[in-house]
Design an enzyme around this catalytic site. Structure first.
Site, PDB file in Angstrom:
ATOM      1  N   ARG A  46     -19.308  -6.031   0.172  1.00  0.00           N
ATOM      2  CA  ARG A  46     -18.978  -5.207   1.556  1.00  0.00           C
ATOM      3  C   ARG A  46     -18.634  -6.340   2.646  1.00  0.00           C
ATOM      4  NH1 ARG A  46     -21.791  -3.009   4.113  1.00  0.00           N
ATOM      5  NH2 ARG A  46     -23.563  -2.050   2.384  1.00  0.00           N
ATOM      6  N   TYR A  98       4.502   5.853  12.219  1.00  0.00           N
ATOM      7  CA  TYR A  98       3.975   6.304  10.618  1.00  0.00           C
ATOM      8  C   TYR A  98       3.241   7.868  11.126  1.00  0.00           C
ATOM      9  CZ  TYR A  98       1.894   7.000   6.374  1.00  0.00           C
ATOM     10  OH  TYR A  98       1.171   7.739   5.376  1.00  0.00           O
ATOM     11  N   ASP A 170       1.148  -3.068  14.973  1.00  0.00           N
ATOM     12  CA  ASP A 170       1.606  -2.542  13.488  1.00  0.00           C
ATOM     13  C   ASP A 170       2.926  -3.548  12.594  1.00  0.00           C
ATOM     14  OD1 ASP A 170       2.563  -1.479  10.751  1.00  0.00           O
ATOM     15  OD2 ASP A 170       1.346  -0.236  11.501  1.00  0.00           O
ATOM     16  N   LYS A 195       2.719  -2.526   1.051  1.00  0.00           N
ATOM     17  CA  LYS A 195       4.469  -2.996   1.675  1.00  0.00           C
ATOM     18  C   LYS A 195       4.607  -4.290   0.738  1.00  0.00           C
ATOM     19  CE  LYS A 195       3.777   1.569   2.333  1.00  0.00           C
ATOM     20  NZ  LYS A 195       2.517   1.819   3.009  1.00  0.00           N
TER      21      LYS A 195
HETATM   22  O1  P1T Z   1      -1.185   3.247   3.255  1.00  0.00           O
HETATM   23  P1  P1T Z   1      -1.648   2.250   3.981  1.00  0.00           P
HETATM   24  O2  P1T Z   1      -1.364   1.418   2.990  1.00  0.00           O
HETATM   25  O3  P1T Z   1      -2.475   3.262   4.406  1.00  0.00           O
HETATM   26  O4  P1T Z   1      -0.621   1.836   5.691  1.00  0.00           O
HETATM   27  C1  P1T Z   1      -0.834   2.917   6.286  1.00  0.00           C
HETATM   28  C2  P1T Z   1       0.485   2.921   7.030  1.00  0.00           C
HETATM   29  C3  P1T Z   1       0.446   1.716   8.291  1.00  0.00           C
HETATM   30  N1  P1T Z   1       1.655   1.725   9.100  1.00  0.00           N
HETATM   31  C4  P1T Z   1       2.954   1.714   8.304  1.00  0.00           C
HETATM   32  C5  P1T Z   1       3.466   1.251   9.823  1.00  0.00           C
HETATM   33  C6  P1T Z   1       3.107   2.519   7.626  1.00  0.00           C
HETATM   34  O5  P1T Z   1       4.752   2.491   6.876  1.00  0.00           O
HETATM   35  C7  P1T Z   1       1.648   3.273   6.521  1.00  0.00           C
HETATM   36  C8  P1T Z   1       2.021   4.163   5.574  1.00  0.00           C
HETATM   37  N2  P1T Z   1       3.548   3.583   5.190  1.00  0.00           N
HETATM   38  C9  P1T Z   1       3.643   5.035   4.365  1.00  0.00           C
HETATM   39  C10 P1T Z   1       3.160   5.450   3.421  1.00  0.00           C
HETATM   40  C11 P1T Z   1       5.413   4.887   4.491  1.00  0.00           C
HETATM   41  O6  P1T Z   1       5.924   5.876   2.845  1.00  0.00           O
HETATM   42  O7  P1T Z   1       5.890   4.810   4.908  1.00  0.00           O
END
Ligand code: P1T
Length: 379
Positions: A46, A98, A170, A195
């Site tokens: 961790r 998001y 972000d 992503k």
């Molecule tokens: O899904 P995660 O890895 O927890 O990430 C969250 C997140 C944070 N910031 C942005 C700009 C994002 O697009 C996302 C996650 N977005 C999607 C799952 C989506 O389909 O837009």
């Protein structure tokens, strides 16, 4: 070192015990100590893991930062950033972001006494109007999800410095290939590694990159204390994905341009949101801070009827209807009912997110096939 070389080499050294060129998957929770406190820098996975460590170094190098920290999801990374603050502190965020980020801010952290203001951050004046002596951070997402607004990172950084605020960006939609927020004055860069960085829709992960040593220490303390860390197998997959990040982003951007231009001249299409189009309201800012414009596009159909949008989404063959984005394969989504359903309709309306909006994550297939798919689906 240039970007492509960094993507392939940064953070990755041949394994000292075997000479393995690729960083092994250190699938271990713990490490031997010859005497209490006597170890080789790794105590418990961790806190530290060699596969994760290689990835953290690679991500830091790609963002021109000093320190990388990986989390079990993008939201896990956001959670760690917000835990830097205390009850009574205020954070200004964009009103187009998001849905999951909006949800963790309002449904989780407001309960603990933090206050969030959501403003159209592409208008720098709207940010300044909300700054008070309680404000501690600006949370920027650019391009925004899903309206593809561009927020001026340098202008936000000037405001943050003037008022002694943390600036977090972000950078999920841009990736470090298209934009480096730390170079433009940000303090924290956040990624949903799920992503483009992972790039193959097979891992959920998040990351932060910072330059400041004390910020790194505070975030590493939260990472270890709260424990939202990724496993070594996922870190290995992301290290592999990163090796082609530059090539993938070039193709995502090339295909993005072709699809945006195709949609823009289609008689049945209403509005097209892609920052590379000269008609995009923030195109000049996008040109200033981005190297290209990526593969995320949103659009509406003329007449703005949700049922027309749903019909198109049902007809797609290659633009698979699914949550998420940034993989090599093209995806489509209906933000109002999927990724942004947790934002109340009246707030979505203020941000211009209509129920008829379609979001595309343009993959790296042949653009001709993708255009054929749009043609048959839109008609
Ligand atoms: O899904 P995660 O890895 O927890 O990430 C969250 C997140 C944070 N910031 C942005 C700009 C994002 O697009 C996302 C996650 N977005 C999607 C799952 C989506 O389909 O837009």
């Amino acid at each position: 070192m240039k970007f492509g070389t960094k993507a392939i080499h940064a953070g990755v050294e041949p394994d000292p015990s075997t000479g393995a060129i690729m960083t092994p998957i250190f699938q271990t929770s713990t490490y031997v100590q010859t005497s209490p406190g006597q170890h080789k820098g790794y105590e418990y996975s961790r806190s530290q893991n060699p596969t994760r460590h290689a990835l953290e170094k690679s991500l830091a190098a790609l963002e021109n930062g000093k320190h990388g920290l990986c989390f079990s999801s993008g939201l896990g990374a956001i959670d760690a950033v917000i835990k830097l603050f205390s009850p009574g502190d205020e954070i200004i965020s964009t009103n187009d972001l998001y849905g999951g980020s909006y949800r963790i801010f309002t449904k989780i952290f407001e309960k603990y006494g933090l206050k969030f203001h959501f403003v159209p951050m592409h208008d720098t004046k709207a940010i300044e109007e909300k700054i008070s002596d309680k404000t501690k951070m600006l949370w920027v997402e650019t391009p925004t999800n899903p309206m593809m607004n561009i927020i001026d990172i340098e202008a936000s950084s000037r405001l943050a410095k003037k008022h002694k605020l943390v600036l977090a960006v972000d950078n999920t939609f841009s990736t470090p290939y298209l934009q480096n927020p730390l170079d433009l004055g940000a303090d924290i860069v956040m990624h949903s590694v799920t992503k483009y960085i992972g790039g193959h829709s097979d891992v959920v992960m998040g990351a932060l990159v910072v330059n400041d040593d004390s910020l790194q220490e505070r975030l590493a303390f939260i990472q270890n204390s709260c424990g939202a860390v990724p496993g070594p197998q996922d870190c290995f997959l992301v290290l592999r994905g990163i090796k082609t990040l530059h090539i993938r982003m070039q193709r995502h951007s090339e295909n993005g341009r072709k699809i945006a231009e195709y949609l823009n001249q289609h008689p049945k299409v209403g509005k097209v949101y892609w920052p590379g189009l000269p008609s995009h309201p923030n195109h000049e800012v996008a040109k200033k801070q981005m190297r290209d414009f990526g593969g995320m596009i949103s659009f509406t159909l003329k007449g703005d009827k949700q049922e027309d949008a749903i019909k198109v989404l049902e007809k797609f063959k290659y633009f698979t209807l699914a949550e998420s984005l940034g993989g090599v394969e093209s995806l489509s989504g209906h933000p109002a009912s999927m990724t942004h359903a947790s934002i109340p309709k009246e707030d979505r309306d203020i941000a211009g997110l209509k129920d008829s909006l379609i979001r595309l994550s343009v993959g790296i297939e042949d653009a001709e096939d993708l255009i054929e798919d749009l043609k048959q689906a839109i008609g």
